[in-house]
Design a protein around this motif. Sequence first.
Motif, short mmCIF file in Angstrom:
data_model
loop_
_atom_site.label_atom_id
_atom_site.label_comp_id
_atom_site.label_asym_id
_atom_site.label_seq_id
_atom_site.Cartn_x
_atom_site.Cartn_y
_atom_site.Cartn_z
N PHE A 53 0.87 -1.18 0.00
CA PHE A 53 0.00 0.00 0.00
C PHE A 53 0.90 1.22 0.00
CE2 PHE A 53 0.20 1.66 4.43
CZ PHE A 53 0.92 0.63 5.03
N ASP A 54 0.35 2.35 -0.48
CA ASP A 54 1.15 3.56 -0.55
C ASP A 54 1.26 4.14 0.85
OD1 ASP A 54 2.53 5.80 -1.16
OD2 ASP A 54 0.94 6.75 -2.36
N ILE A 55 2.46 4.10 1.38
CA ILE A 55 2.67 4.44 2.79
C ILE A 55 2.80 5.95 3.00
CG2 ILE A 55 5.22 4.35 2.90
CD1 ILE A 55 4.85 2.42 5.30
N ALA A 56 3.02 6.68 1.92
CA ALA A 56 3.26 8.13 2.04
C ALA A 56 2.10 8.83 2.75
CB ALA A 56 3.50 8.74 0.67
N GLY A 57 2.41 9.52 3.80
CA GLY A 57 1.41 10.30 4.53
C GLY A 57 0.60 9.49 5.54
N GLN A 58 0.78 8.14 5.54
CA GLN A 58 -0.11 7.29 6.35
C GLN A 58 0.38 7.08 7.79
OE1 GLN A 58 -2.95 6.59 5.23
NE2 GLN A 58 -2.68 6.93 3.03
N THR A 59 -0.51 6.43 8.56
CA THR A 59 -0.22 6.09 9.95
C THR A 59 -0.29 4.58 10.11
OG1 THR A 59 -1.18 8.17 10.71
CG2 THR A 59 -1.03 6.41 12.35
N ILE A 60 0.71 4.01 10.79
CA ILE A 60 0.71 2.57 11.07
C ILE A 60 0.42 2.35 12.54
CG2 ILE A 60 2.19 0.52 11.28
CD1 ILE A 60 3.51 1.16 8.72
N TYR A 61 -0.44 1.36 12.81
CA TYR A 61 -0.75 0.97 14.19
C TYR A 61 -0.13 -0.41 14.43
CZ TYR A 61 -3.74 -0.23 18.25
OH TYR A 61 -4.22 -0.60 19.49
N LEU A 93 9.90 5.60 7.21
CA LEU A 93 9.79 7.05 7.40
C LEU A 93 10.35 7.77 6.17
CD1 LEU A 93 10.82 7.24 11.16
CD2 LEU A 93 8.58 7.87 10.25
N ASP A 94 11.43 7.23 5.60
CA ASP A 94 12.00 7.83 4.39
C ASP A 94 11.03 7.76 3.22
OD1 ASP A 94 14.34 8.54 5.63
OD2 ASP A 94 15.48 6.78 4.97
N LEU A 95 10.12 6.78 3.26
CA LEU A 95 9.12 6.66 2.19
C LEU A 95 7.88 7.51 2.47
CD1 LEU A 95 9.26 2.83 1.43
CD2 LEU A 95 10.01 4.69 -0.06
N GLY A 96 7.90 8.24 3.60
CA GLY A 96 6.82 9.18 3.84
C GLY A 96 5.84 8.80 4.93
N LEU A 97 6.12 7.69 5.67
CA LEU A 97 5.26 7.35 6.80
C LEU A 97 5.24 8.53 7.78
CD1 LEU A 97 3.73 5.11 8.49
CD2 LEU A 97 5.94 4.55 9.49
N LYS A 98 4.03 8.95 8.21
CA LYS A 98 3.95 10.15 9.05
C LYS A 98 3.53 9.88 10.49
CE LYS A 98 5.35 13.27 6.25
NZ LYS A 98 6.68 13.81 6.52
N GLY A 99 2.81 8.79 10.70
CA GLY A 99 2.33 8.52 12.06
C GLY A 99 2.53 7.08 12.45
N MET A 100 2.81 6.86 13.74
CA MET A 100 2.93 5.50 14.28
C MET A 100 2.19 5.46 15.60
SD MET A 100 6.98 5.21 13.54
CE MET A 100 7.18 6.94 13.84
#
Lengths: 197, 266
Positions: A53-61, A93-100
């Motif tokens: 999935f496109d991880i840019a801007g997203q939040t992972i739980y 994070l380098d791919l744009g992940l914004k929240g954890m």
Amino acid sequence: MPALHITNPISEQDLLKLRAGDRVLLNGTIYTARDAAHKRMAESLQKGEALPFDIAGQTIYYVGPTPAKPGQVIGSAGPTTSGRMDKYTPALLDLGLKGMIGKGYRSEEVIESMKKNQAVYFAAIGGSGALIAKSIKSMEVMAYGDLGPEAIYKLTIKDFPAVVIIDSEGNDWYKIGKQQFQEQTRNVEKFSSRISE
Amino acid sequence: MCREANFELGQDVVEAFQSALKKETSETGKDILEQLILNADIARSERVPMCQDTGVSVFIVEVGQDCHIAGGSIYDAINEGVKKGYEEGYLRHSIVDHPITREKSKGYNTPSIIHIELVPGDELVIHMSAKGGGSENMSALKMLKPADGLEGIKDYILSIVAQAGPNACPPLVVGVGIGGNFERCAYLAKKSLFRPIGHRSDRPEISELETELMEKINQLGIGPQGMGGNTTALDVKIEIEPCHIAALPVAVNLNCHASRHKEVRI
């Protein structure tokens, strides 16, 4: 201070205003992933493949829920220890992940990468899986369905309670919060070194 | 038994939350304790697990030496029960068969960890605990030197709790084993966690040490979920045993606030 309402994916404006210690109610869409899913994502990246999935801007739980009972959206779904994902996190994070969202300490490498990439780390209450499940409104498998509770699920959440632990400037609430209540005068960090090796 | 352990938080833990709530001065800490009480209520009334980590099932089975077990292996019987309880109760399957390849076990959430103790009498008492992984991961054992003495023991226990911080899901129940040998000491720490909260050691000097450590741990400032506060531990339990003249083993087995224990007497 009342909790701040934050929608996921998190806007840049919200992300920059969040500060360590802020209580928040999270809304919107988030993705689950824990140990096995992180390992697979890292393997994909190593092979030069795209993430599922496109991880840019997203939040992972970070969660591995219990199986849903008939009629339930999801079983109990509290956070797992985030530190186990540290090894894989800077690349995401380098791919744009914004929240954890998880619980527990993060490594220096992760905190540095969060500062560089402007990201935020929330903690949910560990061990309150029955309560947290109430704020999860839908759940669908996104990838790695064979991993069962460790698959990547897309969740829709409403008023999911959490606390900002590390903000985009790298402030760490686990350090700040503790200092206010530390009555123990002996230096605990030095305890181990006092014991003869 | 497995289902009950995961759905119904023991009254001792709920009471410990309530009394901690009265003493806690951190606003976030109070908020967390309230949510944990609410979470336990939801789990009990809706018959859902209080935590998604429904744990590894750890058993201490006291077998009376005059009791005869017929019809097969007690290990198999316990594992069958766990498999059934976890699968039918919608509890999580959290066991890998191989620690290195991480291959998932075929028996739902089994094998369990089973300790058998032979005791006088003709009763069979099965003590069960659903032990979470997060707090187990922050547990530790060290072979101290006798010269480290009581102060060394206290420092070591405090350092383990301090290092664990938020990771072990405080407020914690801290189980300590002192003495025995390498493997026995770890078992003593685990065994101590089977005592209900508030239940002090029968030995006056150990009971005193439990109280002192409880106070010191709660002065570390870690608080509920590591977010600051004066409720870091709900209880401290210590078991001791004789040991070698050259040794001072100390094991610290942390338990998260979801201290899930059940007992069956046959």
